[in-house]
Write a protein that holds these residues in place. Structure first.
Motif, PDB file in Angstrom:
ATOM      1  N   GLU A 192       0.847  -1.204   0.000  1.00  0.00           N
ATOM      2  CA  GLU A 192       0.000   0.000   0.000  1.00  0.00           C
ATOM      3  C   GLU A 192       0.874   1.242   0.000  1.00  0.00           C
ATOM      4  O   GLU A 192       1.846   1.341   0.760  1.00  0.00           O
ATOM      5  N   THR A 252      -0.589  -3.053  -4.382  1.00  0.00           N
ATOM      6  CA  THR A 252      -1.976  -3.447  -4.629  1.00  0.00           C
ATOM      7  C   THR A 252      -2.971  -2.371  -4.207  1.00  0.00           C
ATOM      8  O   THR A 252      -4.118  -2.405  -4.642  1.00  0.00           O
ATOM      9  N   ARG A 253      -2.552  -1.423  -3.356  1.00  0.00           N
ATOM     10  CA  ARG A 253      -3.451  -0.367  -2.879  1.00  0.00           C
ATOM     11  C   ARG A 253      -2.733   0.968  -3.025  1.00  0.00           C
ATOM     12  O   ARG A 253      -1.623   1.146  -2.520  1.00  0.00           O
ATOM     13  N   SER A 305      -3.282   5.361  -3.019  1.00  0.00           N
ATOM     14  CA  SER A 305      -4.109   6.522  -2.691  1.00  0.00           C
ATOM     15  C   SER A 305      -3.323   7.790  -2.992  1.00  0.00           C
ATOM     16  O   SER A 305      -2.202   7.960  -2.511  1.00  0.00           O
ATOM     17  N   LEU A 354      -3.215  -3.559  -8.921  1.00  0.00           N
ATOM     18  CA  LEU A 354      -3.978  -2.828  -7.914  1.00  0.00           C
ATOM     19  C   LEU A 354      -5.347  -3.468  -7.718  1.00  0.00           C
ATOM     20  O   LEU A 354      -6.031  -3.812  -8.682  1.00  0.00           O
ATOM     21  N   THR A 355      -5.732  -3.595  -6.458  1.00  0.00           N
ATOM     22  CA  THR A 355      -7.093  -4.009  -6.121  1.00  0.00           C
ATOM     23  C   THR A 355      -7.891  -2.845  -5.546  1.00  0.00           C
ATOM     24  O   THR A 355      -9.115  -2.903  -5.493  1.00  0.00           O
ATOM     25  N   PHE A 356      -7.186  -1.784  -5.103  1.00  0.00           N
ATOM     26  CA  PHE A 356      -7.837  -0.598  -4.541  1.00  0.00           C
ATOM     27  C   PHE A 356      -7.120   0.637  -5.059  1.00  0.00           C
ATOM     28  O   PHE A 356      -5.888   0.711  -5.047  1.00  0.00           O
ATOM     29  N   ASP A 410     -11.950  -2.056  -6.076  1.00  0.00           N
ATOM     30  CA  ASP A 410     -12.417  -0.905  -5.302  1.00  0.00           C
ATOM     31  C   ASP A 410     -11.851   0.371  -5.919  1.00  0.00           C
ATOM     32  O   ASP A 410     -10.627   0.514  -6.032  1.00  0.00           O
ATOM     33  N   GLN A 451      -6.742  -4.461   7.153  1.00  0.00           N
ATOM     34  CA  GLN A 451      -7.378  -3.963   5.944  1.00  0.00           C
ATOM     35  C   GLN A 451      -7.662  -2.485   6.147  1.00  0.00           C
ATOM     36  O   GLN A 451      -7.898  -2.034   7.253  1.00  0.00           O
ATOM     37  N   TYR A 508     -11.793   3.098   3.433  1.00  0.00           N
ATOM     38  CA  TYR A 508     -11.790   4.439   2.884  1.00  0.00           C
ATOM     39  C   TYR A 508     -13.088   5.118   3.181  1.00  0.00           C
ATOM     40  O   TYR A 508     -13.239   6.284   3.008  1.00  0.00           O
TER      41      TYR A 508
END
Length: 420
Positions: free
Chosen positions: A150, A175-176, A178, A213-215, A242, A417, A420
């Motif tokens: 992340e 994978t995540r 922002s 990426l999953t998120f 997501d 986990q 958001y």
């Protein structure tokens, strides 16, 4: 210390999950007995916030990572996220530049990678990478955290988006992702011919297809086009489940719609917020770009009602009219008075919500933004129940839920986990 509780450890873990945002109670539990201490420490040390050399030294001293000391393995194993700020957390108030003395402590953090083997997330906040450009030495150092999946970039300044990509490259198993309130000196949009500044660092060579990426969260003031273009060069479109688009400007709607169409049936959860205060007439064109009917596996939709004026609510019923049956429909809302919910578009929204496609509708009350502040939770509940009486009728199954915004989810969730 008090004796152990007559509960299985699994039950104690669930209790601690409910307290994960109450640090004062967690600290008391950590002092009570060993059974509570382990679970409390897993929350207290899960995220480490470092803003300067003094904070880093304090953290290292608590964990006893200095040479010649025996590390506190019981605490080290709990560390999952490291947040790095350009300034101390107590005094940080906005965008800041990296001071010249910041580089040593940043590199010192990377030297802890051999001890902090369970770190899964790195977050950078407020760094101006134009003043002290991103360099290969720093990126190679952060690559030592091999378990990082992340990455968060908040209020960071870059010369070009390629410098931002360098951070993505530093996380092999990303994978995540922002990105919130970034700043670039120049961004080349589709069809534009501009002289883009030269990147401060050559992007580390790696196989972009390794990123799955999953998120993905594209936050405020972040243009969608460069992120969308980078995403297309990876394998993420097949794995992304997501997607969070916090505040889309009218200029980003087309790019956001193209991204959603590329995701297709892979998308499961979507958060969408649109800001039309500068061009409210373009709301009528939102269905030309965003067509959620293509996202056939969409199960959860979260809409941010940035402005509740009836004139700026045209897009909401238009978007909801495209969706199929959803397991969860959530709205972010901030109310000052009941008259905010009057108007033709609010009536259209009520008619849409009365359908069978939305068995559960949740309104999340946003927090204060000024001294006056919005209505409190009880006032918000009263206003919404009065506005949607048929959703909250006593002789019908409960369909309307009104909750208060929290920094993290208040219910038990799979540990480590990120909500958001």
């Amino acid at each position: 210390m008090f004796p152990s509780l007559p509960f299985p450890q699994e039950v104690v873990a669930i209790i601690m999950d409910y307290l994960h945002i109450d640090r004062a109670t967690l600290l008391n539990c950590a002092r009570a007995n060993k059974q509570l201490a382990y679970e409390a420490q897993s929350h207290l040390f899960r995220t480490i916030d470092i803003g300067d050399k003094a904070t880093l030294d304090k953290f290292v001293n608590v964990l006893k990572i200095y040479p010649g000391q025996r590390p506190r393995g019981d605490l080290i194993n709990h560390v999952r996220i490291i947040k790095l700020r350009a300034g101390t957390p107590s005094s940080y108030s906005g965008l800041g530049s990296i001071a010249s003395e910041a580089w040593p402590w940043l590199l010192e953090v990377t030297n802890l990678s051999g001890v902090l083997r369970n770190v899964q997330g790195l977050h950078f906040e407020g760094f101006d990478w134009r003043v002290h450009p991103v360099n290969a030495t720093l990126l190679s150092a952060f690559r030592k955290f091999k378990g990082v999946s992340e990455l968060g970039l908040l209020k960071c300044k870059f010369t070009t988006f390629k410098d931002c990509e360098a951070f993505f490259a530093a996380c092999k198993g990303l994978t995540r992702l922002s990105i919130d309130v970034p700043t670039w000196e120049a961004i080349r949009r589709k069809g534009e011919d501009i002289d883009e500044p030269q990147a401060c660092v050559e992007v580390v060579q790696f196989d972009k297809r390794a990123h799955r990426l999953t998120f993905l969260r594209i936050g405020r003031t972040c243009p969608v086009y460069p992120v969308k273009s980078w995403l297309a060069t990876t394998s993420s479109l097949r794995y992304l489940r997501d997607l969070c688009l916090d505040e889309l400007d009218p200029s980003d709607i087309a790019d956001a719609g193209h991204m959603l169409s590329q995701l297709g049936r892979n998308l499961v959860r979507l958060k969408l917020g649109c800001r039309y205060d500068s061009d409210y007439w373009s709301q009528w064109k939102i269905t030309d770009h965003i067509q959620l009917s293509r996202n056939t596996n969409l199960r959860s939709l979260h809409l941010g009602l940035i402005d509740t004026q009836d004139l700026l609510m045209i897009w909401v019923p238009l978007v909801l009219g495209q969706t199929r049956a959803l397991e969860s429909l959530t709205f972010d809302i901030r109310l000052w008075m009941q008259s905010q919910l009057n108007g033709e578009n609010w009536n259209k929204l009520e008619e849409v919500l009365l359908g069978d496609r939305f068995p559960r509708v949740t309104f999340v009350q946003k927090g204060n933004v000024d001294q006056q502040g919005p209505l409190d939770l009880e006032g918000t509940k009263a206003v919404l129940r009065a506005r949607f009486p048929r959703l909250s009728a006593f002789n019908k199954p409960q369909r309307l839920y009104i909750v208060e915004e929290q920094k993290h989810a208040s219910k038990p969730r799979p540990r480590y986990q990120f909500a958001y």
